[in-house]
Design a protein around this motif. Sequence first.
Motif, PDB file in Angstrom:
ATOM      1  N   PRO A  29       0.831  -1.217   0.000  1.00 14.38           N
ATOM      2  CA  PRO A  29       0.000   0.000   0.000  1.00 14.38           C
ATOM      3  C   PRO A  29       0.862   1.262   0.000  1.00 14.38           C
ATOM      4  CG  PRO A  29      -0.761  -1.561   1.660  1.00 14.38           C
ATOM      5  CD  PRO A  29       0.558  -2.073   1.176  1.00 14.38           C
ATOM      6  N   GLU A  30       0.307   2.330  -0.516  1.00 18.29           N
ATOM      7  CA  GLU A  30       1.039   3.588  -0.594  1.00 18.29           C
ATOM      8  C   GLU A  30       1.378   4.094   0.799  1.00 18.29           C
ATOM      9  OE1 GLU A  30       0.452   8.094  -2.456  1.00 18.29           O
ATOM     10  OE2 GLU A  30      -0.979   6.487  -2.898  1.00 18.29           O
ATOM     11  N   GLY A  31       2.585   4.596   0.959  1.00  9.38           N
ATOM     12  CA  GLY A  31       3.013   5.116   2.255  1.00  9.38           C
ATOM     13  C   GLY A  31       4.496   4.928   2.451  1.00  9.38           C
ATOM     14  N   THR A  32       4.979   5.361   3.608  1.00 13.60           N
ATOM     15  CA  THR A  32       6.388   5.234   3.973  1.00 13.60           C
ATOM     16  C   THR A  32       6.509   4.230   5.108  1.00 13.60           C
ATOM     17  OG1 THR A  32       6.848   7.517   3.328  1.00 13.60           O
ATOM     18  CG2 THR A  32       8.439   6.446   4.791  1.00 13.60           C
ATOM     19  N   TYR A  33       7.453   3.313   4.972  1.00 12.56           N
ATOM     20  CA  TYR A  33       7.617   2.244   5.955  1.00 12.56           C
ATOM     21  C   TYR A  33       9.090   2.121   6.330  1.00 12.56           C
ATOM     22  CZ  TYR A  33       3.138   0.993   3.788  1.00 12.56           C
ATOM     23  OH  TYR A  33       1.872   1.018   3.276  1.00 12.56           O
ATOM     24  N   GLY A  34       9.335   1.503   7.480  1.00 13.06           N
ATOM     25  CA  GLY A  34      10.698   1.217   7.888  1.00 13.06           C
ATOM     26  C   GLY A  34      11.043   1.786   9.239  1.00 13.06           C
ATOM     27  N   PHE A  35      12.326   1.749   9.559  1.00 15.00           N
ATOM     28  CA  PHE A  35      12.826   2.227  10.841  1.00 15.00           C
ATOM     29  C   PHE A  35      14.245   2.748  10.637  1.00 15.00           C
ATOM     30  CE2 PHE A  35      13.989  -2.174  10.323  1.00 15.00           C
ATOM     31  CZ  PHE A  35      15.317  -2.215  10.732  1.00 15.00           C
ATOM     32  N   GLY A  36      14.636   3.673  11.503  1.00 18.75           N
ATOM     33  CA  GLY A  36      15.988   4.227  11.439  1.00 18.75           C
ATOM     34  C   GLY A  36      16.312   4.749  10.050  1.00 18.75           C
ATOM     35  N   PRO A  37      17.479   4.373   9.511  1.00 19.43           N
ATOM     36  CA  PRO A  37      17.848   4.856   8.173  1.00 19.43           C
ATOM     37  C   PRO A  37      17.103   4.132   7.055  1.00 19.43           C
ATOM     38  CG  PRO A  37      19.546   3.394   9.022  1.00 19.43           C
ATOM     39  CD  PRO A  37      18.554   3.583  10.137  1.00 19.43           C
ATOM     40  N   PHE A  38      16.433   3.028   7.397  1.00 20.57           N
ATOM     41  CA  PHE A  38      15.778   2.217   6.377  1.00 20.57           C
ATOM     42  C   PHE A  38      14.291   2.583   6.277  1.00 20.57           C
ATOM     43  CE2 PHE A  38      19.186  -0.295   8.368  1.00 20.57           C
ATOM     44  CZ  PHE A  38      20.047  -0.410   7.275  1.00 20.57           C
ATOM     45  N   GLN A  39      14.013   3.787   5.844  1.00 15.52           N
ATOM     46  CA  GLN A  39      12.644   4.256   5.650  1.00 15.52           C
ATOM     47  C   GLN A  39      12.456   4.635   4.188  1.00 15.52           C
ATOM     48  OE1 GLN A  39      10.919   6.890   8.581  1.00 15.52           O
ATOM     49  NE2 GLN A  39      12.615   6.530  10.012  1.00 15.52           N
ATOM     50  N   TYR A  40      11.543   3.939   3.525  1.00 15.75           N
ATOM     51  CA  TYR A  40      11.332   4.141   2.103  1.00 15.75           C
ATOM     52  C   TYR A  40       9.846   4.113   1.791  1.00 15.75           C
ATOM     53  CZ  TYR A  40      16.154   2.483   2.329  1.00 15.75           C
ATOM     54  OH  TYR A  40      17.468   2.312   2.662  1.00 15.75           O
ATOM     55  N   ASN A  41       9.515   4.642   0.606  1.00 13.47           N
ATOM     56  CA  ASN A  41       8.127   4.561   0.169  1.00 13.47           C
ATOM     57  C   ASN A  41       7.840   3.180  -0.402  1.00 13.47           C
ATOM     58  OD1 ASN A  41       9.044   4.462  -2.541  1.00 13.47           O
ATOM     59  ND2 ASN A  41       8.934   6.687  -2.731  1.00 13.47           N
ATOM     60  N   GLU A  42       6.590   2.970  -0.842  1.00  7.93           N
ATOM     61  CA  GLU A  42       6.171   1.640  -1.268  1.00  7.93           C
ATOM     62  C   GLU A  42       6.946   1.136  -2.491  1.00  7.93           C
ATOM     63  OE1 GLU A  42       3.862   4.570  -3.596  1.00  7.93           O
ATOM     64  OE2 GLU A  42       4.421   4.356  -1.478  1.00  7.93           O
ATOM     65  N   TYR A  43       7.282   2.048  -3.434  1.00  7.48           N
ATOM     66  CA  TYR A  43       8.014   1.612  -4.623  1.00  7.48           C
ATOM     67  C   TYR A  43       9.445   1.205  -4.272  1.00  7.48           C
ATOM     68  CZ  TYR A  43      10.328   1.608  -9.155  1.00  7.48           C
ATOM     69  OH  TYR A  43      11.065   1.248 -10.255  1.00  7.48           O
ATOM     70  N   ASP A  44      10.096   1.997  -3.426  1.00  8.16           N
ATOM     71  CA  ASP A  44      11.473   1.689  -3.041  1.00  8.16           C
ATOM     72  C   ASP A  44      11.566   0.353  -2.310  1.00  8.16           C
ATOM     73  OD1 ASP A  44      12.452   3.983  -4.192  1.00  8.16           O
ATOM     74  OD2 ASP A  44      12.311   5.169  -2.359  1.00  8.16           O
ATOM     75  N   TRP A  45      10.583   0.080  -1.439  1.00 13.14           N
ATOM     76  CA  TRP A  45      10.578  -1.208  -0.752  1.00 13.14           C
ATOM     77  C   TRP A  45      10.309  -2.351  -1.734  1.00 13.14           C
ATOM     78  CZ3 TRP A  45      12.913  -2.640   3.269  1.00 13.14           C
ATOM     79  CH2 TRP A  45      13.019  -1.832   4.405  1.00 13.14           C
ATOM     80  N   TRP A  46       9.374  -2.146  -2.648  1.00 10.37           N
ATOM     81  CA  TRP A  46       9.048  -3.169  -3.639  1.00 10.37           C
ATOM     82  C   TRP A  46      10.278  -3.511  -4.478  1.00 10.37           C
ATOM     83  CZ3 TRP A  46       6.527  -7.106  -5.035  1.00 10.37           C
ATOM     84  CH2 TRP A  46       6.258  -7.450  -6.366  1.00 10.37           C
ATOM     85  N   LEU A  47      11.011  -2.482  -4.892  1.00  8.68           N
ATOM     86  CA  LEU A  47      12.208  -2.700  -5.694  1.00  8.68           C
ATOM     87  C   LEU A  47      13.276  -3.452  -4.897  1.00  8.68           C
ATOM     88  CD1 LEU A  47      13.930  -2.319  -8.178  1.00  8.68           C
ATOM     89  CD2 LEU A  47      14.433   0.015  -7.430  1.00  8.68           C
ATOM     90  N   ARG A  48      13.472  -3.086  -3.653  1.00  6.05           N
ATOM     91  CA  ARG A  48      14.456  -3.770  -2.816  1.00  6.05           C
ATOM     92  C   ARG A  48      14.066  -5.225  -2.567  1.00  6.05           C
ATOM     93  NH1 ARG A  48      15.121   1.397  -2.120  1.00  6.05           N
ATOM     94  NH2 ARG A  48      17.087   2.258  -1.323  1.00  6.05           N
ATOM     95  N   ILE A  49      12.807  -5.457  -2.301  1.00  6.06           N
ATOM     96  CA  ILE A  49      12.347  -6.830  -2.039  1.00  6.06           C
ATOM     97  C   ILE A  49      12.562  -7.701  -3.268  1.00  6.06           C
ATOM     98  CG2 ILE A  49      10.297  -8.246  -1.605  1.00  6.06           C
ATOM     99  CD1 ILE A  49       9.277  -5.925   0.169  1.00  6.06           C
ATOM    100  N   VAL A  50      12.123  -7.213  -4.429  1.00  7.75           N
ATOM    101  CA  VAL A  50      12.267  -7.992  -5.659  1.00  7.75           C
ATOM    102  C   VAL A  50      13.745  -8.198  -5.992  1.00  7.75           C
ATOM    103  CG1 VAL A  50      11.863  -7.986  -8.151  1.00  7.75           C
ATOM    104  CG2 VAL A  50      10.046  -7.289  -6.596  1.00  7.75           C
ATOM    105  N   GLY A  51      14.541  -7.127  -5.895  1.00  6.78           N
ATOM    106  CA  GLY A  51      15.958  -7.227  -6.229  1.00  6.78           C
ATOM    107  C   GLY A  51      16.688  -8.235  -5.378  1.00  6.78           C
ATOM    108  N   TRP A  52      16.472  -8.191  -4.068  1.00  6.60           N
ATOM    109  CA  TRP A  52      17.204  -9.092  -3.183  1.00  6.60           C
ATOM    110  C   TRP A  52      16.663 -10.514  -3.233  1.00  6.60           C
ATOM    111  CZ3 TRP A  52      21.867  -8.422  -1.594  1.00  6.60           C
ATOM    112  CH2 TRP A  52      22.379  -7.128  -1.486  1.00  6.60           C
ATOM    113  N   ILE A  53      15.378 -10.680  -3.538  1.00 11.71           N
ATOM    114  CA  ILE A  53      14.852 -12.032  -3.740  1.00 11.71           C
ATOM    115  C   ILE A  53      15.533 -12.675  -4.948  1.00 11.71           C
ATOM    116  CG2 ILE A  53      12.818 -13.322  -4.532  1.00 11.71           C
ATOM    117  CD1 ILE A  53      11.116 -11.642  -2.695  1.00 11.71           C
TER     118      ILE A  53
END
Length: 326
Positions: free
Chosen positions: A139-163
């Motif tokens: 869902p649209e929004g910002t997620y994370g903690f500390g330095p690892f806070q990203y919007n939904e697209y940035d998290w999606w890209l990181r998840i797919v890339g590292w998978i």
Amino acid sequence: MDWIQIFSNAAQELISPTTAAYALAALGLAIHFGYTGLLNFGQAGFMALGAYGYAISVLSFGLPVWAAVLVGIGASVVFALILGIPTLRLRADYLAIVTIAAAEILRLIFTTNTFEAVTGSAQGLNGYKGSFAALNPIPEGTYGFGPFQYNEYDWWLRIVGWIIVVLLALLTWLIMRSPWGRVIKGIREDEDAVRALGKNVYSYKMQSLILGGVYGTLAGMIFVLPRAVVPANYQTSLTFFVYAILLLGGAATILGPIIGSMIFWVLLSFFSGFISRAVEAGWLPFMTQVQAGQLRFILVGIAIMLIVIFRPQGIFGNKKELAFVK
């Protein structure tokens, strides 16, 4: 000096898409150089084919994500065949010469104005991320903690890339434990002995070149999803960075390219932030920001040299692999 911000920016590189892309490209070079003994200096070319193959497929032909990925992979297979057919029967240094030249030819083709309508010339391409973003279930929004806070697209890209990195690392581990992998490692040690056992060394080398090239192609796709496709990003220095990452982690290892990429980009980000703020604070009055940008590569190089001196086989390497690299 804002040390918290410097360390925060450096920490973000641990899971950045760029780190994932370079880890995957280095894993492909591990198959080429670490396991098979192929001196491929054209990994930047495979990454460029992945980036442009994906972007052009989406922008010019309106293909869905899966089809665009297949186009990039198909282009890399053809590229590997063009490189391998005339060189793999010759000494290893011929492949090195051909690959470094071919990667540069590709970059110049993408830069030329002749194909500007398709490749964007020196300006590159943008606007191809919509179909990938449309697959995002977050869902649209910002997620994370500390330095690892990203919007939904940035998290999606990181998840797919590292998978993708994890899955291909697992695949590499499995195939290197298979009979195919044992033949590949035998070719690295003594291809004449493998040939004497009745194995088609040329065929195995070609398969290795194609497989590692596909890894580089997928890395190129991950690399451009957070940015534009610009031909200047695919210079020979990109391949040298990937080799530095590979040797840092260990040439014939699975985890080495992944951890090596993390260390490389964390160090680069840390030194970049530190030097830039040191210039702003007046600690380095004799240096401009442009010079500071070059100094970070010198410091990263020194850091890598120290690691190589005290751990020459790489973080996850062993003495047998070190003997081969030498």
